[in-house]
Design an enzyme around this catalytic site. Structure first.
Site, PDB file in Angstrom:
ATOM      1  N   CYS A 115       0.794  -1.238   0.000  1.00 59.35           N
ATOM      2  CA  CYS A 115       0.000   0.000   0.000  1.00 59.35           C
ATOM      3  C   CYS A 115       0.826   1.289   0.000  1.00 59.35           C
ATOM      4  O   CYS A 115       0.569   2.196  -0.796  1.00 59.35           O
ATOM      5  CB  CYS A 115      -0.926   0.024   1.216  1.00 59.35           C
ATOM      6  SG  CYS A 115      -2.132  -1.283   1.244  1.00 59.35           S
ATOM      7  N   ARG A 139      15.112   1.146   3.040  1.00 58.50           N
ATOM      8  CA  ARG A 139      15.031  -0.158   2.395  1.00 58.50           C
ATOM      9  C   ARG A 139      14.266  -1.150   3.274  1.00 58.50           C
ATOM     10  O   ARG A 139      14.639  -2.310   3.379  1.00 58.50           O
ATOM     11  CB  ARG A 139      16.415  -0.709   2.035  1.00 58.50           C
ATOM     12  CG  ARG A 139      16.328  -1.763   0.907  1.00 58.50           C
ATOM     13  CD  ARG A 139      17.674  -2.397   0.572  1.00 58.50           C
ATOM     14  NE  ARG A 139      18.656  -1.395   0.222  1.00 58.50           N
ATOM     15  CZ  ARG A 139      19.874  -1.347   0.759  1.00 58.50           C
ATOM     16  NH1 ARG A 139      20.250  -2.240   1.655  1.00 58.50           N
ATOM     17  NH2 ARG A 139      20.716  -0.401   0.388  1.00 58.50           N
ATOM     18  N   ASP A 143      20.373   2.632   2.231  1.00 54.62           N
ATOM     19  CA  ASP A 143      20.096   2.250   3.604  1.00 54.62           C
ATOM     20  C   ASP A 143      21.289   2.640   4.462  1.00 54.62           C
ATOM     21  O   ASP A 143      22.250   3.246   3.980  1.00 54.62           O
ATOM     22  CB  ASP A 143      19.795   0.749   3.691  1.00 54.62           C
ATOM     23  CG  ASP A 143      18.908   0.404   4.876  1.00 54.62           C
ATOM     24  OD1 ASP A 143      18.208   1.300   5.375  1.00 54.62           O
ATOM     25  OD2 ASP A 143      18.910  -0.765   5.304  1.00 54.62           O
TER      26      ASP A 143
END
Length: 221
Positions: free
Chosen positions: A57, A92, A115
């Protein structure tokens, strides 16, 4: 809990995500949907190709927002909407950063996934770890799109790294950039939050699951 190792798998989060049936997974993070996303498999029922996969989502909300920004060209074919665009995603996580990088790469972008201790490049169906010469600064400086998702209030993306006409999207609960300084850069498009669009994508996924698996028409087949 969370990222802590578990007898059930690499982590309890992984175990819980993978116990959810793909027929009920509105978040789109079970193994079926994750593996299809990373392989750029868009349908569940090849070769009929009628049941589209559900996508995570929050990552999907960012992709849908970018569709309305200058960086996306909807006139191009599937898999080419973000062609010739360079994107940096500073996060990440399994929830946002990793699936978002894959989604944008699947749409043709060259995506740097940043990251804490590494940078990966997603491009044209391939993933490779960058060497030490590639830094967060070098990635941002070459990017047309920057997505920040650092879950701490102490992090600020240096605005001097951002080029004119860049699209910047903040998905973190904290502001990862100085908005006043950012908006002084010519042509910058800034999206400060994605929460409402994420809720809309959750509802979209719910309707897709209903149509794919729970509609009376499907149950009668």
């Amino acid at each position: 809990f969370g990222a802590v190792e578990s007898y059930s798998g690499a982590s309890q989060d992984d175990y819980l995500r993978d116990t959810v049936s793909y027929k009920c997974d509105v978040e789109g993070l079970c193994h079926t949907y994750r593996s299809n996303l990373y392989r750029n498999t868009r349908y569940l029922d090849y070769p009929r190709n009628q049941n589209k996969c559900v996508l995570p989502c929050t990552a999907l909300s960012v992709a849908k927002i970018l569709e309305k920004c200058p960086c996306s060209d909807r006139e191009k074919g599937v898999g080419k909407h973000m062609e010739n665009q360079v994107v940096t995603v500073i996060n990440r996580s399994e929830i946002v950063g990793r699936p978002l990088a894959a989604m944008l790469a699947n749409d043709g972008a060259e995506v740097y996934s940043v990251d804490l201790d590494s940078i990966y490049l997603f491009s044209k169906g391939r993933l490779e770890r960058c060497d030490s010469s590639v830094t967060p600064e070098s990635c941002v400086r070459k990017s047309n799109v920057v997505v920040t998702g650092v879950p701490t209030k102490n992090y600020r993306l240096p605005t001097e790294w951002i080029r004119p006409n860049t699209t910047v999207v903040n998905v973190a609960s904290f502001k990862n950039v100085d908005e006043d300084e950012l908006l002084k850069i010519p042509g910058v498009v800034y999206v400060p939050m994605v929460g409402k669009v994420t809720v809309a994508m959750l509802e979209r996924n719910l309707m897709r699951l209903f149509e794919n698996f729970h509609h009376p028409r499907v149950r009668d087949e």
